[in-house]
Structure formats: structure tokens, C-alpha cells
Design an enzyme around this catalytic site. Sequence first.
Site, PDB file in Angstrom:
ATOM      1  N   CYS A 170       0.610   3.252   3.281  1.00  0.00           N
ATOM      2  CA  CYS A 170       1.309   2.570   4.379  1.00  0.00           C
ATOM      3  C   CYS A 170       2.817   2.813   4.246  1.00  0.00           C
ATOM      4  CB  CYS A 170       1.014   1.073   4.377  1.00  0.00           C
ATOM      5  SG  CYS A 170      -0.612   0.632   5.043  1.00  0.00           S
ATOM      6  N   ASP A 210      -0.633  16.729  -0.646  1.00  0.00           N
ATOM      7  CA  ASP A 210      -0.955  15.963  -1.854  1.00  0.00           C
ATOM      8  C   ASP A 210       0.084  16.277  -2.931  1.00  0.00           C
ATOM      9  OD1 ASP A 210      -3.839  14.569  -3.007  1.00  0.00           O
ATOM     10  OD2 ASP A 210      -2.327  15.220  -4.474  1.00  0.00           O
ATOM     11  N   CYS A 237       0.840  -1.207   0.000  1.00  0.00           N
ATOM     12  CA  CYS A 237       0.000   0.000   0.000  1.00  0.00           C
ATOM     13  C   CYS A 237       0.875   1.258   0.000  1.00  0.00           C
ATOM     14  CB  CYS A 237      -0.920  -0.024   1.220  1.00  0.00           C
ATOM     15  SG  CYS A 237      -1.789   1.522   1.475  1.00  0.00           S
ATOM     16  N   HIS A 249      -6.172   3.251   0.616  1.00  0.00           N
ATOM     17  CA  HIS A 249      -5.905   3.443   2.042  1.00  0.00           C
ATOM     18  C   HIS A 249      -6.709   4.702   2.357  1.00  0.00           C
ATOM     19  CE1 HIS A 249      -2.836   3.532   5.580  1.00  0.00           C
ATOM     20  NE2 HIS A 249      -3.703   4.521   5.791  1.00  0.00           N
ATOM     21  N   HIS A 303      -8.402   8.034   3.049  1.00  0.00           N
ATOM     22  CA  HIS A 303      -7.775   9.344   3.223  1.00  0.00           C
ATOM     23  C   HIS A 303      -8.831  10.425   3.084  1.00  0.00           C
ATOM     24  CE1 HIS A 303      -7.397   8.006  -0.957  1.00  0.00           C
ATOM     25  NE2 HIS A 303      -7.629   9.258  -1.294  1.00  0.00           N
TER      26      HIS A 303
HETATM   27  P1  AMP Z   1      -8.053   9.705  -4.371  1.00  0.00           P
HETATM   28  O1  AMP Z   1      -8.021   9.864  -5.867  1.00  0.00           O
HETATM   29  O2  AMP Z   1      -9.236  10.323  -3.697  1.00  0.00           O
HETATM   30  O3  AMP Z   1      -7.837   8.266  -3.988  1.00  0.00           O
HETATM   31  O4  AMP Z   1      -6.817  10.544  -3.835  1.00  0.00           O
HETATM   32  C1  AMP Z   1      -5.515  10.076  -3.898  1.00  0.00           C
HETATM   33  C2  AMP Z   1      -4.629  11.274  -3.818  1.00  0.00           C
HETATM   34  O5  AMP Z   1      -3.328  10.839  -3.512  1.00  0.00           O
HETATM   35  C3  AMP Z   1      -4.543  12.067  -5.123  1.00  0.00           C
HETATM   36  O6  AMP Z   1      -4.988  13.413  -4.901  1.00  0.00           O
HETATM   37  C4  AMP Z   1      -3.053  12.018  -5.473  1.00  0.00           C
HETATM   38  O7  AMP Z   1      -2.568  13.234  -6.014  1.00  0.00           O
HETATM   39  C5  AMP Z   1      -2.416  11.707  -4.131  1.00  0.00           C
HETATM   40  N1  AMP Z   1      -1.135  11.014  -4.179  1.00  0.00           N
HETATM   41  C6  AMP Z   1      -0.813   9.931  -4.920  1.00  0.00           C
HETATM   42  N2  AMP Z   1       0.462   9.554  -4.681  1.00  0.00           N
HETATM   43  C7  AMP Z   1       0.944  10.429  -3.763  1.00  0.00           C
HETATM   44  C8  AMP Z   1       2.210  10.585  -3.104  1.00  0.00           C
HETATM   45  N3  AMP Z   1       3.246   9.751  -3.347  1.00  0.00           N
HETATM   46  N4  AMP Z   1       2.364  11.615  -2.242  1.00  0.00           N
HETATM   47  C9  AMP Z   1       1.335  12.463  -1.998  1.00  0.00           C
HETATM   48  N5  AMP Z   1       0.125  12.349  -2.565  1.00  0.00           N
HETATM   49  C10 AMP Z   1      -0.075  11.366  -3.450  1.00  0.00           C
HETATM   50 ZN    ZN Z   2      -2.297   1.253   3.674  1.00  0.00          ZN
END
Ligand code: AMP
Ligand code: ZN
Length: 113
Positions: free
Chosen positions: A7, A30, A4, A97, A99
Site C-alpha cells: 500500500c 521485484d 502495508c 497484500h 500480488h
Molecule cells: P512473496 O514472498 O510471494 O510474498 O513475494 C514478495 C515479493 O516482494 C518478494 O519477491 C520480494 O523480493 C518483493 N519485495 C519485498 N519488498 C519489496 C520492495 N520494497 N520493492 C519491490 N519488491 C519487494
Molecule cells: Zn496493502
Amino acid sequence: MADCLFCKIVKGEIPSTKIYEDDSVYVFADINPTAPIHYLLIPKEHISKLDEVTKENSAVIAHIYEVIAQLAEKLDLKDGFRVVSNCGELAGQSVFHIHFHLLAGRPLEWPAG
Ligand code: AMP
Ligand code: ZN
């Protein structure tokens, strides 16, 4: 969960810009912000999505909302902010995960798309 992404971020195996951390919650920026403030709040324990919240694991979700209120105060978000948790693919969830997106710093359209 070994595979994940979030994680791995909690464990420091993948870098992130930390905004806040305590025993059970981690908050980071983000990577692809859609507002001047776009943070992600996650429980350190792996819960995949909103429909997996139960009586047994909901305390950390309540705590996330306390952290949101504290951050809103600290960041002076009195003009408004939005919290979003996408649940499942139709809602656009891309990381499984749980959020909570904290969005602020610009007018936020409603209803969202
Ligand atoms: P969701 O589409 O609601 O599942 O949101 C996932 C979020 O995680 C998106 O806004 C991505 O830009 C963000 N995201 C993906 N990978 C990373 C990362 N390595 N660091 C920070 N944010 C991330
Ligand atoms: Zn996780």
C-alpha cells in the site's frame, strides 16, 4: 492499510521501479529478482491474499490478468512466462497484500519447489 508495504508503494511512500500503472493496478520490479524479468502486479486496493478474493473484489484480479497479457505482448514474451501468487505462509507469502509475480527470461523449472 496503513502498515502495508505494498500500500505504501502504491501511495509512493516507498520507492519502486514502476513498470505500469492504471486506475486500479500497479506493476513494479521485484527488489530481489529471481529471473531476468520479475515484476509484481498488485491491485491498488488492499486485498491480503488469494483466498480473500470474492465476487465483490474479483474484477480487479481479472483486470490484472488483462494487464499480464498486454505486458507479455509488449515485452515479447511469446517464448513463455509464469505467473505466481503465493497464498499464505506455507506457500512462502511474505508480503500480505495480494500480488502476482510475472517471471520470464530464463527456463522456469516445473514443478516449482
Ligand atoms: P512473496 O514472498 O510471494 O510474498 O513475494 C514478495 C515479493 O516482494 C518478494 O519477491 C520480494 O523480493 C518483493 N519485495 C519485498 N519488498 C519489496 C520492495 N520494497 N520493492 C519491490 N519488491 C519487494
Ligand atoms: Zn496493502
